[in-house]
Scaffold this active site. Structure first.
Site, PDB file in Angstrom:
ATOM      1  N   HIS A  37      21.769  33.285  35.217  1.00 31.62           N
ATOM      2  CA  HIS A  37      20.359  33.111  35.559  1.00 31.62           C
ATOM      3  C   HIS A  37      19.995  34.120  36.634  1.00 31.62           C
ATOM      4  O   HIS A  37      20.792  34.363  37.536  1.00 31.62           O
ATOM      5  CB  HIS A  37      20.121  31.688  36.077  1.00 31.62           C
ATOM      6  CG  HIS A  37      18.689  31.285  35.999  1.00 31.62           C
ATOM      7  ND1 HIS A  37      17.765  31.698  36.930  1.00 31.62           N
ATOM      8  CD2 HIS A  37      18.013  30.546  35.090  1.00 31.62           C
ATOM      9  CE1 HIS A  37      16.590  31.218  36.583  1.00 31.62           C
ATOM     10  NE2 HIS A  37      16.705  30.524  35.470  1.00 31.62           N
ATOM     11  N   ASP A  93      20.022  25.523  29.766  1.00 34.29           N
ATOM     12  CA  ASP A  93      20.105  25.515  28.306  1.00 34.29           C
ATOM     13  C   ASP A  93      21.485  25.135  27.793  1.00 34.29           C
ATOM     14  O   ASP A  93      21.654  24.893  26.605  1.00 34.29           O
ATOM     15  CB  ASP A  93      19.740  26.905  27.751  1.00 34.29           C
ATOM     16  CG  ASP A  93      18.271  27.189  27.975  1.00 34.29           C
ATOM     17  OD1 ASP A  93      17.476  26.266  27.795  1.00 34.29           O
ATOM     18  OD2 ASP A  93      17.937  28.330  28.341  1.00 34.29           O
TER      19      ASP A  93
HETATM   20  N1  COA Z   1      27.414  36.151  29.615  1.00 32.43           N
HETATM   21  C1  COA Z   1      28.226  37.158  30.031  1.00 32.43           C
HETATM   22  N2  COA Z   1      27.935  37.937  31.079  1.00 32.43           N
HETATM   23  C2  COA Z   1      26.809  37.709  31.731  1.00 32.43           C
HETATM   24  C3  COA Z   1      25.938  36.682  31.354  1.00 32.43           C
HETATM   25  C4  COA Z   1      26.276  35.890  30.249  1.00 32.43           C
HETATM   26  N3  COA Z   1      25.501  34.907  29.818  1.00 32.43           N
HETATM   27  N4  COA Z   1      24.872  36.680  32.174  1.00 32.43           N
HETATM   28  C5  COA Z   1      25.066  37.683  33.042  1.00 32.43           C
HETATM   29  N5  COA Z   1      26.243  38.292  32.788  1.00 32.43           N
HETATM   30  C6  COA Z   1      26.816  39.421  33.510  1.00 32.43           C
HETATM   31  C7  COA Z   1      26.126  40.722  33.112  1.00 32.43           C
HETATM   32  O1  COA Z   1      26.755  41.313  31.998  1.00 32.43           O
HETATM   33  C8  COA Z   1      26.241  41.524  34.369  1.00 32.43           C
HETATM   34  O2  COA Z   1      27.555  42.021  34.419  1.00 32.43           O
HETATM   35  P1  COA Z   1      27.865  43.510  35.029  1.00 32.43           P
HETATM   36  O3  COA Z   1      27.397  43.434  36.458  1.00 32.43           O
HETATM   37  O4  COA Z   1      29.325  43.664  34.876  1.00 32.43           O
HETATM   38  O5  COA Z   1      27.055  44.454  34.193  1.00 32.43           O
HETATM   39  C9  COA Z   1      26.128  40.492  35.485  1.00 32.43           C
HETATM   40  O6  COA Z   1      26.538  39.254  34.892  1.00 32.43           O
HETATM   41  C10 COA Z   1      24.713  40.356  36.018  1.00 32.43           C
HETATM   42  O7  COA Z   1      23.864  39.979  34.927  1.00 32.43           O
HETATM   43  P2  COA Z   1      22.413  40.588  34.642  1.00 32.43           P
HETATM   44  O8  COA Z   1      22.296  40.880  33.175  1.00 32.43           O
HETATM   45  O9  COA Z   1      22.114  41.665  35.608  1.00 32.43           O
HETATM   46  O10 COA Z   1      21.510  39.327  34.992  1.00 32.43           O
HETATM   47  P3  COA Z   1      19.947  39.187  34.742  1.00 32.43           P
HETATM   48  O11 COA Z   1      19.436  38.452  35.912  1.00 32.43           O
HETATM   49  O12 COA Z   1      19.320  40.484  34.392  1.00 32.43           O
HETATM   50  O13 COA Z   1      19.897  38.283  33.427  1.00 32.43           O
HETATM   51  C11 COA Z   1      19.942  36.380  32.028  1.00 32.43           C
HETATM   52  C12 COA Z   1      19.771  36.904  33.459  1.00 32.43           C
HETATM   53  C13 COA Z   1      19.577  34.895  31.989  1.00 32.43           C
HETATM   54  C14 COA Z   1      19.002  37.138  31.078  1.00 32.43           C
HETATM   55  C15 COA Z   1      21.409  36.589  31.590  1.00 32.43           C
HETATM   56  O14 COA Z   1      22.257  35.863  32.443  1.00 32.43           O
HETATM   57  C16 COA Z   1      21.639  36.179  30.142  1.00 32.43           C
HETATM   58  O15 COA Z   1      21.422  36.973  29.228  1.00 32.43           O
HETATM   59  N6  COA Z   1      22.107  34.922  29.911  1.00 32.43           N
HETATM   60  C17 COA Z   1      22.293  34.413  28.554  1.00 32.43           C
HETATM   61  C18 COA Z   1      20.965  33.947  27.980  1.00 32.43           C
HETATM   62  C19 COA Z   1      20.541  32.620  28.564  1.00 32.43           C
HETATM   63  O16 COA Z   1      21.306  31.668  28.625  1.00 32.43           O
HETATM   64  N7  COA Z   1      19.274  32.563  28.968  1.00 32.43           N
HETATM   65  C20 COA Z   1      18.661  31.356  29.482  1.00 32.43           C
HETATM   66  C21 COA Z   1      18.315  31.508  30.924  1.00 32.43           C
HETATM   67  S1  COA Z   1      17.730  29.944  31.561  1.00 32.43           S
END
Ligand code: COA
Length: 385
Positions: free
Chosen positions: A266, A322
């Site tokens: 998140h 979720d």
């Molecule tokens: N699975 C695996 N790795 C994850 C992850 C996940 N669900 N969420 C974040 N990471 C990792 C990223 O790959 C990144 O790694 P890195 O630094 O080695 O590149 C690091 O954690 C930081 O993540 P980032 O993508 O910068 O976070 P964000 O704030 O941009 O994205 C979300 C947030 C929610 C979009 C992201 O966590 C995600 O895609 N989650 C899955 C979808 C989900 O469950 N969404 C519902 C949210 S309520």
């Protein structure tokens, strides 16, 4: 020139007093009230009032709001007819976005938004808010029947929001424990500061678009798998994994391929989402009430979370709301592709609170950009290219 931050991470888009998150400590509060207390003691109807008006209602106020919600459940038969023309394979979020956008045509009357005292007509705002929240549940439940070729049941005024939704969705008398669980799920999903769909609300509200158009835009934003659509993806993932024994290999293979684990991570929380903790506890309570009998997906989910804790906690990635909600919805007999639509029903309360807040001090959104294109150049005619 100001610095460009992808995803506007950490950039304030508005001032708001509706909800607040402490992502380090894992705290979420609506109007100052911790989500744990609201989940334990409030109802969805009362939480809607809290979000919209900024304070917990008095008994008579709540009674009147609830009565209006109940009265607004029926929709014009034209909307049902319109929904019958949708392909049954249409995703519930596509149906919901279309149906909500159509409400403005069936129930016109947003002229006051562009009148002299634009944005200040609280009666209008209140009226539209009640109607949209109420109709969201009706539309989602109706679609379940229409897409399967049946006539949807009529809403019932003797039931609260969650009970009526379960009644309309399943056509069966709602189980009191499942209805209370749904009520809590609606409370937990009702609001969450300026996420992508709420930002869509602010942008659309700022143009003085009708509230139906504002909510339709938000539904579109919520539908994506990186936002609300993740709850459907979680169940699909758990089904694909199949059993707790496969969890570790699945997670590792996804991470190796740089794919996300649905329901994890998140932007705001750097610890476990407080809503996920409440949902997980409710799954436990449900198991206990059934003498240990529950969908085996829960054990798989626990195994996935354990592996993720080991692999992802160092990046501040933990289970989000979720991750467990779909397991509870499955127990209610709700198919996975409807999960995000239920999220949207709940979130309509928060969206409309932000709509109202935006109108109370409105300025149209018009951000800037960092231009990375070609410098000025002369047009080249077709023959000379
Ligand atoms: N699975 C695996 N790795 C994850 C992850 C996940 N669900 N969420 C974040 N990471 C990792 C990223 O790959 C990144 O790694 P890195 O630094 O080695 O590149 C690091 O954690 C930081 O993540 P980032 O993508 O910068 O976070 P964000 O704030 O941009 O994205 C979300 C947030 C929610 C979009 C992201 O966590 C995600 O895609 N989650 C899955 C979808 C989900 O469950 N969404 C519902 C949210 S309520």
């Amino acid at each position: 020139m100001s610095e460009y931050l992808p995803g506007l991470a950490g950039v304030p888009a508005t001032k708001s007093n509706i909800s607040d998150i402490d992502g380090e400590k894992g705290i979420l509060a609506y109007r100052g009230y911790p989500i744990e207390q609201l989940a334990a003691k409030s109802t969805f109807e009362e939480t809607c009032m809290l979000l919209l008006d900024g304070r917990l209602p008095m008994r008579e106020q709540l009674k009147s709001f609830d009565a209006k919600l109940r009265r607004s459940r029926r929709t014009q038969y034209h909307i049902r007819d319109l929904m019958k023309t949708f392909p049954p394979t249409g995703h519930p979020m596509e149906m919901l976005q279309t149906a909500v956008a159509s409400l403005g045509m069936f129930y016109p009357g947003n002229e006051c938004l562009t009148g002299g005292d634009a944005c200040q007509d609280l009666d209008y705002i209140h009226n539209m808010t009640v109607k949209i929240i109420s109709r969201m549940g009706t539309l989602v439940a109706m679609w379940e029947h229409i897409r399967n070729g049946y006539e949807p049941p009529e809403p019932r005024n003797d039931l609260n929001y969650a009970e009526n939704f379960l009644w309309m969705f399943t056509g069966q008398e709602p189980d009191p424990m499942l209805a209370r669980i749904l009520d809590v799920c609606l409370i937990l999903h009702a609001e969450h500061t300026i996420n992508a769909s709420t930002f869509a609300v602010l942008v659309n509200a700022s143009t003085l678009a009708s509230p139906n158009a504002v909510i339709a835009a938000a539904i579109g934003a919520l539908s994506g798998p990186l936002h609300g659509g993740a709850n459907q993806k979680v169940i699909e993932m758990l089904k694909e994994i199949g059993s707790p024994a496969q969890a570790e290999a699945h997670v590792d293979s996804k991470l190796k391929n740089k794919e996300v684990i649905w329901g994890m991570g998140h932007r705001e929380y750097k610890t476990k989402d407080p809503r996920a903790k409440i949902l997980e506890k409710m799954v436990d309570e449900l198991i206990e009430s059934r003498g240990g009998d529950l969908n085996p997906m829960f054990e798989t989910a626990r195994a996935v979370e354990k592996v993720c804790l080991d692999r992802l906690a160092k990046k501040g990635v933990y289970a989000n709301v979720d991750f467990y909600s779909g397991i509870l919805y499955t127990e209610m007999g709700i198919p996975a592709d409807q999960f995000t639509a239920i999220f949207a029903i709940a979130r309509s309360a928060g969206w409309l609170a932000h709509w109202r807040e935006q109108l109370s001090d409105n300025r149209i959104f018009r951000p800037t950009q960092v231009y990375t294109g070609e410098p000025a150049r002369d047009y080249v005619s077709l023959e000379k290219r």
